[in-house]
Design a protein around this motif. Structure first.
Motif, PDB file in Angstrom:
ATOM      1  N   GLY A  11       0.800  -1.227   0.000  1.00  0.00           N
ATOM      2  CA  GLY A  11       0.000   0.000   0.000  1.00  0.00           C
ATOM      3  C   GLY A  11       0.826   1.267   0.000  1.00  0.00           C
ATOM      4  O   GLY A  11       0.285   2.359  -0.089  1.00  0.00           O
ATOM      5  N   THR A  12       2.143   1.143   0.118  1.00  0.00           N
ATOM      6  CA  THR A  12       3.020   2.311   0.066  1.00  0.00           C
ATOM      7  C   THR A  12       3.714   2.365  -1.286  1.00  0.00           C
ATOM      8  O   THR A  12       3.837   1.352  -1.981  1.00  0.00           O
ATOM      9  CB  THR A  12       4.095   2.263   1.173  1.00  0.00           C
ATOM     10  OG1 THR A  12       4.997   1.184   0.910  1.00  0.00           O
ATOM     11  CG2 THR A  12       3.460   2.090   2.558  1.00  0.00           C
ATOM     12  N   VAL A  13       4.188   3.544  -1.649  1.00  0.00           N
ATOM     13  CA  VAL A  13       4.878   3.692  -2.927  1.00  0.00           C
ATOM     14  C   VAL A  13       6.142   2.840  -2.945  1.00  0.00           C
ATOM     15  O   VAL A  13       6.420   2.136  -3.928  1.00  0.00           O
ATOM     16  CB  VAL A  13       5.212   5.177  -3.191  1.00  0.00           C
ATOM     17  CG1 VAL A  13       6.086   5.324  -4.418  1.00  0.00           C
ATOM     18  CG2 VAL A  13       3.932   5.978  -3.359  1.00  0.00           C
ATOM     19  N   GLU A  14       6.903   2.860  -1.869  1.00  0.00           N
ATOM     20  CA  GLU A  14       8.146   2.076  -1.832  1.00  0.00           C
ATOM     21  C   GLU A  14       7.861   0.576  -1.874  1.00  0.00           C
ATOM     22  O   GLU A  14       8.550  -0.174  -2.563  1.00  0.00           O
ATOM     23  CB  GLU A  14       8.965   2.421  -0.576  1.00  0.00           C
ATOM     24  CG  GLU A  14      10.278   1.682  -0.464  1.00  0.00           C
ATOM     25  CD  GLU A  14      11.259   1.934  -1.616  1.00  0.00           C
ATOM     26  OE1 GLU A  14      12.203   1.133  -1.749  1.00  0.00           O
ATOM     27  OE2 GLU A  14      11.087   2.898  -2.372  1.00  0.00           O
ATOM     28  N   GLY A  15       6.837   0.129  -1.177  1.00  0.00           N
ATOM     29  CA  GLY A  15       6.470  -1.280  -1.209  1.00  0.00           C
ATOM     30  C   GLY A  15       6.033  -1.700  -2.604  1.00  0.00           C
ATOM     31  O   GLY A  15       6.391  -2.785  -3.085  1.00  0.00           O
ATOM     32  N   MET A  16       5.300  -0.838  -3.269  1.00  0.00           N
ATOM     33  CA  MET A  16       4.855  -1.137  -4.629  1.00  0.00           C
ATOM     34  C   MET A  16       6.049  -1.168  -5.585  1.00  0.00           C
ATOM     35  O   MET A  16       6.141  -2.026  -6.449  1.00  0.00           O
ATOM     36  CB  MET A  16       3.852  -0.076  -5.065  1.00  0.00           C
ATOM     37  CG  MET A  16       3.153  -0.380  -6.342  1.00  0.00           C
ATOM     38  SD  MET A  16       1.818   0.826  -6.537  1.00  0.00           S
ATOM     39  CE  MET A  16       1.749   0.864  -8.291  1.00  0.00           C
ATOM     40  N   ARG A  17       6.985  -0.237  -5.418  1.00  0.00           N
ATOM     41  CA  ARG A  17       8.169  -0.204  -6.271  1.00  0.00           C
ATOM     42  C   ARG A  17       8.991  -1.480  -6.113  1.00  0.00           C
ATOM     43  O   ARG A  17       9.429  -2.090  -7.085  1.00  0.00           O
ATOM     44  CB  ARG A  17       9.041   1.013  -5.961  1.00  0.00           C
ATOM     45  CG  ARG A  17      10.183   1.198  -6.968  1.00  0.00           C
ATOM     46  CD  ARG A  17      11.188   2.216  -6.509  1.00  0.00           C
ATOM     47  NE  ARG A  17      11.899   1.801  -5.309  1.00  0.00           N
ATOM     48  CZ  ARG A  17      12.817   0.836  -5.257  1.00  0.00           C
ATOM     49  NH1 ARG A  17      13.125   0.167  -6.337  1.00  0.00           N
ATOM     50  NH2 ARG A  17      13.411   0.529  -4.128  1.00  0.00           N
ATOM     51  N   LEU A  18       9.181  -1.924  -4.859  1.00  0.00           N
ATOM     52  CA  LEU A  18       9.934  -3.155  -4.609  1.00  0.00           C
ATOM     53  C   LEU A  18       9.246  -4.367  -5.236  1.00  0.00           C
ATOM     54  O   LEU A  18       9.898  -5.214  -5.849  1.00  0.00           O
ATOM     55  CB  LEU A  18      10.128  -3.376  -3.110  1.00  0.00           C
ATOM     56  CG  LEU A  18      11.075  -2.426  -2.401  1.00  0.00           C
ATOM     57  CD1 LEU A  18      11.008  -2.635  -0.894  1.00  0.00           C
ATOM     58  CD2 LEU A  18      12.490  -2.608  -2.903  1.00  0.00           C
ATOM     59  N   GLN A  19       7.932  -4.442  -5.079  1.00  0.00           N
ATOM     60  CA  GLN A  19       7.187  -5.577  -5.629  1.00  0.00           C
ATOM     61  C   GLN A  19       7.255  -5.577  -7.153  1.00  0.00           C
ATOM     62  O   GLN A  19       7.478  -6.619  -7.771  1.00  0.00           O
ATOM     63  CB  GLN A  19       5.738  -5.545  -5.163  1.00  0.00           C
ATOM     64  CG  GLN A  19       4.948  -6.738  -5.643  1.00  0.00           C
ATOM     65  CD  GLN A  19       3.547  -6.792  -5.060  1.00  0.00           C
ATOM     66  OE1 GLN A  19       3.171  -5.974  -4.244  1.00  0.00           O
ATOM     67  NE2 GLN A  19       2.774  -7.745  -5.493  1.00  0.00           N
ATOM     68  N   LEU A  20       7.075  -4.424  -7.771  1.00  0.00           N
ATOM     69  CA  LEU A  20       7.118  -4.355  -9.232  1.00  0.00           C
ATOM     70  C   LEU A  20       8.510  -4.653  -9.767  1.00  0.00           C
ATOM     71  O   LEU A  20       8.667  -5.331 -10.781  1.00  0.00           O
ATOM     72  CB  LEU A  20       6.637  -2.985  -9.711  1.00  0.00           C
ATOM     73  CG  LEU A  20       5.149  -2.702  -9.502  1.00  0.00           C
ATOM     74  CD1 LEU A  20       4.826  -1.269  -9.889  1.00  0.00           C
ATOM     75  CD2 LEU A  20       4.295  -3.687 -10.267  1.00  0.00           C
ATOM     76  N   ALA A  21       9.538  -4.150  -9.092  1.00  0.00           N
ATOM     77  CA  ALA A  21      10.914  -4.427  -9.530  1.00  0.00           C
ATOM     78  C   ALA A  21      11.197  -5.919  -9.468  1.00  0.00           C
ATOM     79  O   ALA A  21      11.833  -6.484 -10.371  1.00  0.00           O
ATOM     80  CB  ALA A  21      11.901  -3.653  -8.667  1.00  0.00           C
ATOM     81  N   LEU A  22      10.715  -6.593  -8.429  1.00  0.00           N
ATOM     82  CA  LEU A  22      10.919  -8.038  -8.295  1.00  0.00           C
ATOM     83  C   LEU A  22      10.173  -8.804  -9.389  1.00  0.00           C
ATOM     84  O   LEU A  22      10.742  -9.646 -10.076  1.00  0.00           O
ATOM     85  CB  LEU A  22      10.446  -8.517  -6.916  1.00  0.00           C
ATOM     86  CG  LEU A  22      10.384 -10.029  -6.723  1.00  0.00           C
ATOM     87  CD1 LEU A  22      11.795 -10.584  -6.593  1.00  0.00           C
ATOM     88  CD2 LEU A  22       9.573 -10.372  -5.499  1.00  0.00           C
ATOM     89  N   VAL A  23       8.908  -8.478  -9.563  1.00  0.00           N
ATOM     90  CA  VAL A  23       8.065  -9.214 -10.506  1.00  0.00           C
ATOM     91  C   VAL A  23       8.452  -8.945 -11.961  1.00  0.00           C
ATOM     92  O   VAL A  23       8.500  -9.854 -12.774  1.00  0.00           O
ATOM     93  CB  VAL A  23       6.578  -8.861 -10.272  1.00  0.00           C
ATOM     94  CG1 VAL A  23       5.704  -9.390 -11.379  1.00  0.00           C
ATOM     95  CG2 VAL A  23       6.121  -9.383  -8.932  1.00  0.00           C
TER      96      VAL A  23
END
Length: 180
Positions: free
Chosen positions: A98-110
Motif C-alpha cells: 500500500g506504500t509507494v516504496e512497497g509497490m516499487r519493490l514488488q514491481l521491480a521483483l516481478v
C-alpha cells in the motif's frame, strides 16, 4: 524389475534396535527389513523438512504450497528464481503493501526492471472530524518501467496486483539505451 528401482536406505533400521536374541530370527529380520523399506521415505522426508520450508532449497513443485504459508502470490510463468525470491521477500513486501516504496519493490521483483513511481499524494488528515476534505484530488499512481523486453500489458497486470484497489494508475514502458 528389482534392479531398475532404487531403494531408499533407512538411517534407523528396525532390526538393529531389537534385542540380540531376536536379531537371530531370520524371518523377523526379513520382516523388519520390509517395514524399513516402507518407512524410509517418510523418515527421509522428516529428516529433510528444513529443506522443504526453505524457499531457496524447496523442490519447485512445493513452492506454491510454501507461498501459501506466507501469503505470496506466485505466477507460474515467472522464472524459478523469481518465484523463490517472492517467497523469501514476502514478509518484507507485506510490510510495505500500500506504500509507494512497497509497490516499487514488488514491481521491480516481478518485472525484473527498473521501476519509477510517482504518487499524486492523495492523502489528507485533520485534527477535527470533518465531512468535507480540503483536498479532493483522486489518488493516482504513475508507473514508468525501464526495460527493452516488457510489454505494457505485463506491467499493467503487475501494477493492478500491487496497488490498492481504489487507486487509479497510468503505465509507461521506456526502452533502456545501450550505453551508460
Amino acid at each position: 524389475m528389482r534392479g531398475t528401482t532404487t531403494e531408499l536406505e533407512t538411517p534407523y533400521p528396525l532390526g538393529s534396535l531389537l534385542p540380540a536374541v531376536l536379531q537371530e530370527d531370520e524371518l523377523l529380520m526379513r520382516f523388519t527389513a520390509a517395514v524399513d523399506l516402507l518407512l524410509a521415505p517418510a523418515i527421509n522426508t522428516v529428516d529433510c523438512l528444513a529443506a522443504y520450508v526453505d524457499p531457496g532449497l524447496a523442490p519447485p513443485d512445493h513452492l506454491g504450497w510454501l507461498a501459501g504459508w506466507v501469503g505470496a502470490e506466485l505466477n507460474e510463468t515467472w522464472p524459478l528464481e523469481t518465484q523463490r525470491a517472492a517467497i523469501q521477500q514476502a514478509v518484507h513486501l507485506h510490510r510495505g503493501r500500500g506504500t509507494v516504496e512497497g509497490m516499487r519493490l514488488q514491481l521491480a521483483l516481478v518485472l525484473g526492471a527498473d521501476v519509477r513511481i510517482t504518487d499524486s499524494g492523495g492523502v489528507t488528515w485533520s485534527v477535527e472530524p470533518v465531512d468535507d476534505l480540503a483536498d479532493d484530488r483522486p489518488a493516482l499512481v504513475e508507473v514508468v518501467a525501464r526495460s527493452n523486453s516488457l510489454r505494457v500489458a505485463e506491467v499493467e497486470a503487475a501494477v493492478d496486483a500491487a496497488k490498492p484497489a481504489h487507486v487509479a494508475h497510468s503505465v509507461r514502458v521506456e526502452s533502456v539505451s545501450g550505453g551508460m
